[in-house]
Design an enzyme around this catalytic site. Structure first.
Site, PDB file in Angstrom:
ATOM      1  CG  ASP A   1     -69.520  42.725  68.950  1.00 22.85           C
ATOM      2  OD1 ASP A   1     -68.803  42.268  69.850  1.00 22.85           O
ATOM      3  OD2 ASP A   1     -69.099  42.972  67.803  1.00 22.85           O
TER       4      ASP A   1
ATOM      5  CG  ASP B   1     -59.221  46.362  68.661  1.00 22.27           C
ATOM      6  OD1 ASP B   1     -59.524  45.188  68.913  1.00 22.27           O
ATOM      7  OD2 ASP B   1     -59.849  47.337  69.112  1.00 22.27           O
TER       8      ASP B   1
END
Lengths: 212, 257
Positions: free
Chosen positions: B131, B12
């Site tokens: 997601d 990330d």
């Protein structure tokens, strides 16, 4: 001192930059890597790398539009020539992809789709690290152990008429030709530019190869 | 002799640094992306995924530069996601050295974008990120729904149906993250993974919740994933990628060692 000029064919698609970076990583001062779609540069180059991703039809169309068909065919007859993925498949006579398309016809044979019937557990595209079994000796195998893993991503594979051109095989549900060799041509279905140390070794071997 | 299951460390990235939060809070710095990527490459990572977690216009340039840096030193597949909205965004990332891009929100706002992207660059470089969060329906049964904006906004879209649709539109791969599990270290949502892997024929990357090496094994064996993605267990030195592969191999999973 004359530098050796290696042309990476740019037909406007694929991960060209990955290929040129990997080749550059393995070059010395005597070798220059250029990414080009200029027929004259291809004609002048000492060696050719033909990378590629995407679909056969788009590749053939792009070669047509940039006037590269003849220079690439000519280069494939006389210079050390490394075909990668689509750069292997377009060397064949014909591809079944996109409802069928005629290709460069440098190595007689076809490009066909995987048949995974009977293998419901297998996914398509064939994506990831798989082994290449070296079925014949070749200078470009130097320093690369038998059955090394390379990174693949494709849904079609080559079926050459002359089986003696096959120098590497891979299995995904079925065993298919993953590396072909013909005279000055070495063409591989996997992506050496994304295959870590063995892929880099292949570039090194290619850059040192005189095509025999 | 067959295809190896893949281990994909996920980085990330926020303003040029690798970070890791737990369900989007408590963000810890985990290092320089180039150094981290090189370390994982040396440990035998099969691919590396970068997710630009803020993806503002300014940071886009930082990310492009980072991808260029990594791609000139790391020769394994690189996937970049976060804020990919246009064909031009994809071209920029591929030219910087990415091999694949992950499309998330843009697919939800405009599913046609997935098809457009696949037509332009080929399915092999288009990953659709999903997601999903478990929700209980009126009749009391569970299903999974797609959420955007870091899990804050519901879309009403069924995640399993969405996965099937994305395959039809040409996606070459799916990156499925359980929002419930992400950062919890309690393992993948294996039911979600199984539901999706049994419905699609393209490879699925399982994501969200890895806390130990057995979770990676379960993602493949019970979830049916072709690849497993993890962040924290690798970032903070708990395990190397090599150890993870040895653990998978010890349980009969084919890996690249």
């Amino acid at each position: 001192m004359n530098q050796k000029l290696v042309a990476v064919i740019d037909y406007g698609m694929g991960n060209l930059r990955s290929v040129s970076k990997a080749a550059e990583h393995m070059t010395n001062d005597e070798t220059q890597i250029v990414v080009t779609h200029d027929p004259q540069v291809i004609a002048d180059a000492d060696a050719i790398i033909f990378p590629g991703q995407g679909a056969a039809k788009a590749c053939m169309q792009a070669l047509q539009d940039t006037g590269m068909i003849h220079p690439v065919q000519q280069a494939a007859k006389e210079k050390p020539f490394l075909g990668i993925c689509m750069g292997l498949q377009v060397l064949m006579s014909h591809s079944d992809e996109n409802q069928g398309i005629d290709c460069l016809d440098i190595i007689p044979g076809k490009v066909v789709q995987f048949d995974l019937s009977g293998h419901p557990e297998l996914k398509m595209p064939h994506m990831g690290w798989n082994q290449i079994h070296q079925t014949q000796d070749h200078p470009l195998w130097h320093g690369i152990p038998q059955d090394s893993r390379f990174y693949f991503v494709h849904s079609y594979y080559v079926a050459p008429q002359d089986k003696s051109t096959v120098i590497g095989e891979t299995t995904h549900g079925q065993t298919f030709p993953s590396v072909l060799s013909a005279h000055n041509i070495f063409a591989i279905q996997a992506h050496p530019e994304k295959s870590a140390e063995h892929g880099l070794q292949l570039f090194k071997n290619f850059l040192e190869w005189n095509g025999h | 002799m067959s295809l190896a299951k893949r281990i994909i460390p996920c980085l990330d990235v926020d303003d040029g640094r690798v970070v890791k939060g737990v369900q989007f809070v408590d963000i810890r710095d985990a290092g320089d992306p180039v150094e981290v990527a090189k370390r994982y490459d040396q440990q035998g990572a099969d691919e590396i995924t970068f997710l630009d977690i803020t993806a503002t216009a300014h940071e886009r340039n930082t990310t492009v530069h980072m991808v260029e840096q990594v791609a000139s030193q790391v020769f394994i597949p690189l996937t970049v996601g976060g804020g990919i909205r246009t064909v031009e965004d994809i071209r920029t990332m591929l030219n910087a050295g990415a091999d694949k891009v992950a499309i998330n929100s843009a697919a939800i706002f405009n599913p046609g974008f997935v098809q457009e992207a696949c037509d332009a660059f080929g399915s092999q470089c288009i990953v659709v990120a999903i997601d999903a969060k478990r929700v209980t329906t009126d009749d009391g049964s569970d299903r999974w729904e797609i959420f955007t904006h870091g899990g804050r906004r519901e879309t009403g879209i069924d995640a399993v149906e969405w996965a099937v649709k994305m395959q039809k539109l040409g996606a070459g791969e799916l990156l499925v993250t359980s929002m419930d599990k992400d950062g919890t270290k309690s393992g993948f949502d294996l039911l979600l993974m199984k539901e999706i892997t049994s419905r699609v024929t393209i490879p699925v990357i399982a994501s969200g919740g890895v806390g130990n090496l057995q979770h990676l094994v379960d993602g493949v064996k019970k979830g049916g994933a072709e690849a497993v993605l993890a962040a924290s267990i690798f970032h903070f030195g708990e395990h190397t990628v090599q150890e993870a592969k040895e653990a998978m191999q010890a349980q009969g999973i084919e890996v690249r060692l």
